[in-house]
Design a protein around this motif. Structure first.
Motif, PDB file in Angstrom:
ATOM      1  N   ARG A  37      25.665  15.574  93.277  1.00 27.51           N
ATOM      2  CA  ARG A  37      24.291  15.919  93.627  1.00 27.51           C
ATOM      3  C   ARG A  37      24.302  17.269  94.325  1.00 27.51           C
ATOM      4  N   VAL A  68      20.477  19.897  80.002  1.00 28.05           N
ATOM      5  CA  VAL A  68      19.375  19.580  80.895  1.00 28.05           C
ATOM      6  C   VAL A  68      19.294  18.067  81.065  1.00 28.05           C
ATOM      7  N   HIS A  91      27.096  23.853  88.309  1.00 37.02           N
ATOM      8  CA  HIS A  91      25.771  23.265  88.533  1.00 37.02           C
ATOM      9  C   HIS A  91      24.718  24.365  88.640  1.00 37.02           C
ATOM     10  N   GLY A  98      21.680  23.419  90.212  1.00 37.17           N
ATOM     11  CA  GLY A  98      20.764  22.570  90.943  1.00 37.17           C
ATOM     12  C   GLY A  98      20.497  21.296  90.181  1.00 37.17           C
ATOM     13  N   THR A  99      21.299  20.264  90.390  1.00 35.87           N
ATOM     14  CA  THR A  99      21.233  19.127  89.471  1.00 35.87           C
ATOM     15  C   THR A  99      21.903  17.892  90.028  1.00 35.87           C
ATOM     16  N   ASP A 100      21.682  16.793  89.320  1.00 34.26           N
ATOM     17  CA  ASP A 100      22.448  15.560  89.470  1.00 34.26           C
ATOM     18  C   ASP A 100      23.171  15.329  88.152  1.00 34.26           C
ATOM     19  N   GLY A 160      19.519  15.146  86.213  1.00 34.88           N
ATOM     20  CA  GLY A 160      18.462  15.968  86.794  1.00 34.88           C
ATOM     21  C   GLY A 160      18.883  17.413  86.808  1.00 34.88           C
ATOM     22  N   GLY A 161      17.927  18.340  86.632  1.00 34.34           N
ATOM     23  CA  GLY A 161      18.273  19.749  86.623  1.00 34.34           C
ATOM     24  C   GLY A 161      19.042  20.140  85.382  1.00 34.34           C
ATOM     25  N   SER A 162      20.046  20.990  85.539  1.00 34.52           N
ATOM     26  CA  SER A 162      20.832  21.444  84.397  1.00 34.52           C
ATOM     27  C   SER A 162      22.215  21.879  84.854  1.00 34.52           C
ATOM     28  N   THR A 170      19.002  22.858  94.275  1.00 35.39           N
ATOM     29  CA  THR A 170      18.875  24.064  93.455  1.00 35.39           C
ATOM     30  C   THR A 170      19.265  25.305  94.234  1.00 35.39           C
TER      31      THR A 170
END
Length: 465
Positions: free
Chosen positions: A178, A234, A197, A199-201, A218-220, A181
């Motif tokens: 985790r 994504v 990462h 900004g993501t899970d 989540g995010g990318s 961003t």
């Protein structure tokens, strides 16, 4: 003035970032007053690679390194310049090291049932340092990579920390990441690729056959593989590959990863701190249900931070607090501290003596035990009471002072005995088990002259959702 050995210790603590505020002030004063301490300080800083790996070195540090390495005659010519530079160097290096000392480092927090090694040894610190290999055998660890990123590492897994920024190499197993961003970048190297990462899970799974898959929830993320175009995944997407082969896209599988730590509860705890002579039957522990006395010779009492079975046979039950119903994997860790019993004179002559600590299910069925026999010098064995299997004899006596932890994991089909106050301690004995029930009571049993004493008993329940 501090002794040289103490000064060296504080310099090492300053460099590795573990120095306290008061010790930092003492070291600073010593460096200002003692030329020998300053020489030791400069020598250690010059050989330490931490600043070179983590920070951009100021130009004057590079210049100073060249001066230090120059021939003696040249150093004499620039001695005045060195004196002038010393104050600047002291301020600059101290500032950088103070930043390093206060900078958040990679820390690991383990569940009560976890057992892991760092560079092949049981970890004695919460810090995971660059270059070290973390091997998680059981349980789950949360690694705080930086202020805004963490990794949930599910055993079994093997990872290496590449630097203090939190970059990792995932060698085997699963980890779920985790990151905010706006947080600092970190990368994961896995199966010949670099995952960065944005900004993501996301979760990564590295298998023993060399294959790997990345799942974004989540995010990318960006995935760079040699000789191939950078992939951007994504939320809802995954990709897998093996041994330099092609990348295969698919939908992500959130259930393949453990995204949150398990729920931990203390279901029994007693430090026997009541007044000496307190009757044990129906006594309330610090956590759990009242003590149960099934059999006793004489009245069993406790108190003064001690439960001692000396004086006759005992059959006692530490009854656990209720665990909320729910699905998942349940692990129980019972930790107890033994001390010498008050009656020791008959322990060599009464060879039928027995001491036993057993986990029972709600129906009173024995699940697993640690058992000590007088004819085996009262040393503990681990026992699977369902299958009737026993481990080899340990060298830990029930009559001596020891911290021990019994770990019961029916879903994994394994029980283990560890030295220490949790499952992280050295593994003393381990067995496969056929037991499946959920423990409800811990039974203390002694007879035929066998005795033991406890100074604390704690039982923790860990549930993985």
């Amino acid at each position: 003035m501090m002794r040289p050995s103490e000064t060296l210790r504080l310099i090492h603590e300053l460099i590795d970032g573990s120095i306290g505020k008061e010790d930092f002030a003492r070291l600073q004063e010593a460096l200002l007053q003692d030329p020998a301490a300053r020489r030791d300080y400069y020598a250690l800083v010059c050989t330490d690679q931490m600043l070179a790996d983590t920070y951009d070195m100021p130009e004057y540090l590079a210049a100073h390194a060249k001066v230090v390495a120059a021939p003696e005659v040249k150093r004499r010519k620039v001695s005045k310049m060195l004196v002038a530079m010393a104050a600047v160097l002291m301020a600059g290096i101290f500032t950088a090291l103070v930043i390093q000392a206060n900078r958040p480092r990679v820390t690991v927090t383990a569940t009560a049932d976890s057992h892991f090694l760092i560079d092949g040894k049981e970890a004695t610190s919460e810090f995971w340092k660059k270059g070290e290999v973390l091997d998680v055998h059981d349980g789950m660890l949360v690694a705080q990579l930086n202020a805004s990123a963490e990794a949930n590492i599910d055993g079994t897994a093997s990872l290496r920390l590449l630097n203090n920024k939190g970059d990792l190499e995932l060698r085997r197993g699963k980890a779920y990441f985790r990151s905010a961003t706006e947080g600092p970048d970190f990368e994961v190297q896995v199966a010949g690729a670099t995952v960065r990462h944005v900004g993501t899970d996301f979760g990564i799974r590295a298998k023993d056959d060399g294959s790997c898959d990345v799942h974004v929830m989540g995010g990318s993320v960006e995935i760079s593989r040699p000789g191939q175009e950078t992939l951007v995944l994504v939320a809802g997407e995954s990709v897998s590959w093996r041994d330099g082969g092609p990348s295969k896209r698919a939908a992500s599988e959130p259930r393949a990863f453990r995204m949150t730590p398990p729920i931990e509860r203390v279901i029994f705890d007693d430090d026997f701190s009541e007044p000496v002579g307190t009757v044990l039957a129906n006594k309330m522990p610090d956590e759990g249900k009242p003590w149960k006395v099934v059999e006793q010779q004489g009245v069993m009492t406790t108190g003064g931070n001690r439960l001692d079975t000396s004086g006759g046979f005992r059959h006692l039950g530490a009854v656990f607090a209720d665990v909320p119903a729910g699905a998942g994997r349940d692990v129980v860790v019972a930790t107890f501290t033994t001390t010498p019993p008050s009656v020791m004179g008959d322990k060599k002559t009464r060879r039928s003596g027995i001491e036993r600590i057993t986990l029972l299910d709600a129906e009173g069925k024995r699940l697993c035990s640690v058992v000590a026999l007088a004819r085996e010098e009262h040393c503990w064995r681990l026992r699977d009471d369902v299958a009737g299997r026993e481990s080899s004899l340990t060298n830990l006596s029930a009559l001596d002072t020891h911290h021990l932890s019994l770990r019961y994991d029916p879903m994994a089909g394994r029980i283990s005995l560890h030295a220490g106050l949790n499952a992280q301690g050295e593994t003393i004995a381990e067995l496969d088990t056929e037991a499946q029930g959920m423990p409800a009571t811990l039974e203390l049993w002694n007879d035929y002259g066998g005795d033991f004493a406890l100074s604390r008993l704690t039982v923790r329940h860990v549930r993985y959702q």
